[in-house]
Scaffold this motif. Structure first.
Motif, short mmCIF file in Angstrom:
data_model
loop_
_atom_site.label_atom_id
_atom_site.label_comp_id
_atom_site.label_asym_id
_atom_site.label_seq_id
_atom_site.Cartn_x
_atom_site.Cartn_y
_atom_site.Cartn_z
N GLN A 41 -3.23 92.50 106.02
CA GLN A 41 -3.85 91.61 106.99
C GLN A 41 -5.36 91.70 106.85
O GLN A 41 -5.94 92.78 107.06
CB GLN A 41 -3.43 91.94 108.42
CG GLN A 41 -3.92 90.91 109.43
CD GLN A 41 -3.20 91.04 110.76
OE1 GLN A 41 -2.63 92.08 111.09
NE2 GLN A 41 -3.22 89.97 111.53
N LYS A 45 -7.11 86.64 109.66
CA LYS A 45 -6.00 86.00 108.95
C LYS A 45 -4.68 86.59 109.41
O LYS A 45 -4.61 87.68 109.96
CB LYS A 45 -6.16 86.16 107.44
CG LYS A 45 -7.36 85.44 106.86
CD LYS A 45 -7.34 85.51 105.34
CE LYS A 45 -8.50 84.74 104.74
NZ LYS A 45 -8.49 84.79 103.25
N GLN A 46 -3.61 85.84 109.15
CA GLN A 46 -2.28 86.33 109.49
C GLN A 46 -1.85 87.39 108.47
O GLN A 46 -2.31 87.42 107.34
CB GLN A 46 -1.29 85.17 109.48
CG GLN A 46 -1.46 84.20 110.64
CD GLN A 46 -0.32 83.18 110.70
OE1 GLN A 46 0.26 82.84 109.68
NE2 GLN A 46 0.00 82.74 111.90
N ARG A 47 -0.94 88.25 108.93
CA ARG A 47 -0.38 89.24 108.03
C ARG A 47 0.44 88.52 106.96
O ARG A 47 1.18 87.59 107.26
CB ARG A 47 0.50 90.20 108.82
CG ARG A 47 0.97 91.41 108.04
CD ARG A 47 1.72 92.39 108.92
NE ARG A 47 0.85 93.01 109.91
CZ ARG A 47 1.18 94.10 110.61
NH1 ARG A 47 2.37 94.65 110.43
NH2 ARG A 47 0.35 94.61 111.48
N GLU A 48 0.30 88.96 105.71
CA GLU A 48 1.03 88.32 104.63
C GLU A 48 1.77 89.36 103.79
O GLU A 48 1.30 90.49 103.61
CB GLU A 48 0.09 87.51 103.72
CG GLU A 48 -0.95 88.33 102.98
CD GLU A 48 -1.67 87.54 101.91
OE1 GLU A 48 -1.21 86.45 101.53
OE2 GLU A 48 -2.73 88.02 101.44
N GLU A 90 -11.14 89.34 97.63
CA GLU A 90 -10.15 88.72 98.53
C GLU A 90 -8.93 89.60 98.78
O GLU A 90 -8.07 89.26 99.60
CB GLU A 90 -9.71 87.35 98.01
CG GLU A 90 -9.27 87.32 96.57
CD GLU A 90 -10.38 86.88 95.63
OE1 GLU A 90 -11.53 87.36 95.78
OE2 GLU A 90 -10.09 86.08 94.72
N ALA A 93 -8.34 94.10 102.90
CA ALA A 93 -7.44 93.96 104.04
C ALA A 93 -6.96 95.34 104.47
O ALA A 93 -7.20 96.33 103.77
CB ALA A 93 -6.23 93.10 103.68
#
Length: 117
Positions: A41, A45-48, A90, A93
């Motif tokens: 995460q 942003k949403q957890r992916e 990128e 997280a």
């Protein structure tokens, strides 16, 4: 109950590598594991889903990490790994590991990965 403890996060330059570990508090029979893997995460942003292993041994990866990240497990050490190569900014997280045991989810506390450009 299963406690999961992640380690291995940190600060790395773009293009570098890190290996995350996720250690379980006890041995878990492979038959009982429905799935295990890693989410991340990023701020705002949403957890992916990053990568996971399902009960038949199949592994799946997010398109954004294919060819760069590798998920693996060491049953003898009750530990799962995420080898991350060619890291990009990128990829920054908090990374969380999880395991589904007899359809019950368990999560780690998360480990921060920061990739500088």
């Amino acid at each position: 109950q299963v406690q999961l403890v992640e380690s291995g996060g940190g600060l790395v330059q773009s293009g570098g590598s890190l290996r995350l570990s996720c250690a379980a508090s006890r041995s878990i029979s492979s038959i009982s594991i429905n799935a295990m893997g890693w989410y991340r995460q990023a701020p705002g942003k949403q957890r992916e889903l990053v990568a996971h292993i399902i009960s038949d041994g199949t592994t799946n990866y997010a398109d954004s990490v294919k060819g760069r990240f590798t998920i693996s497990r060491d049953n003898a050490k009750n530990t799962m790994y995420l080898q991350m190569n060619s890291l990009k900014p990128e990829d920054t997280a908090v990374y969380y590991c999880y395991v589904v045991v007899n359809w019950v989810e368990y999560w780690g506390q998360g480990t921060q990965v920061t990739v500088s450009s």
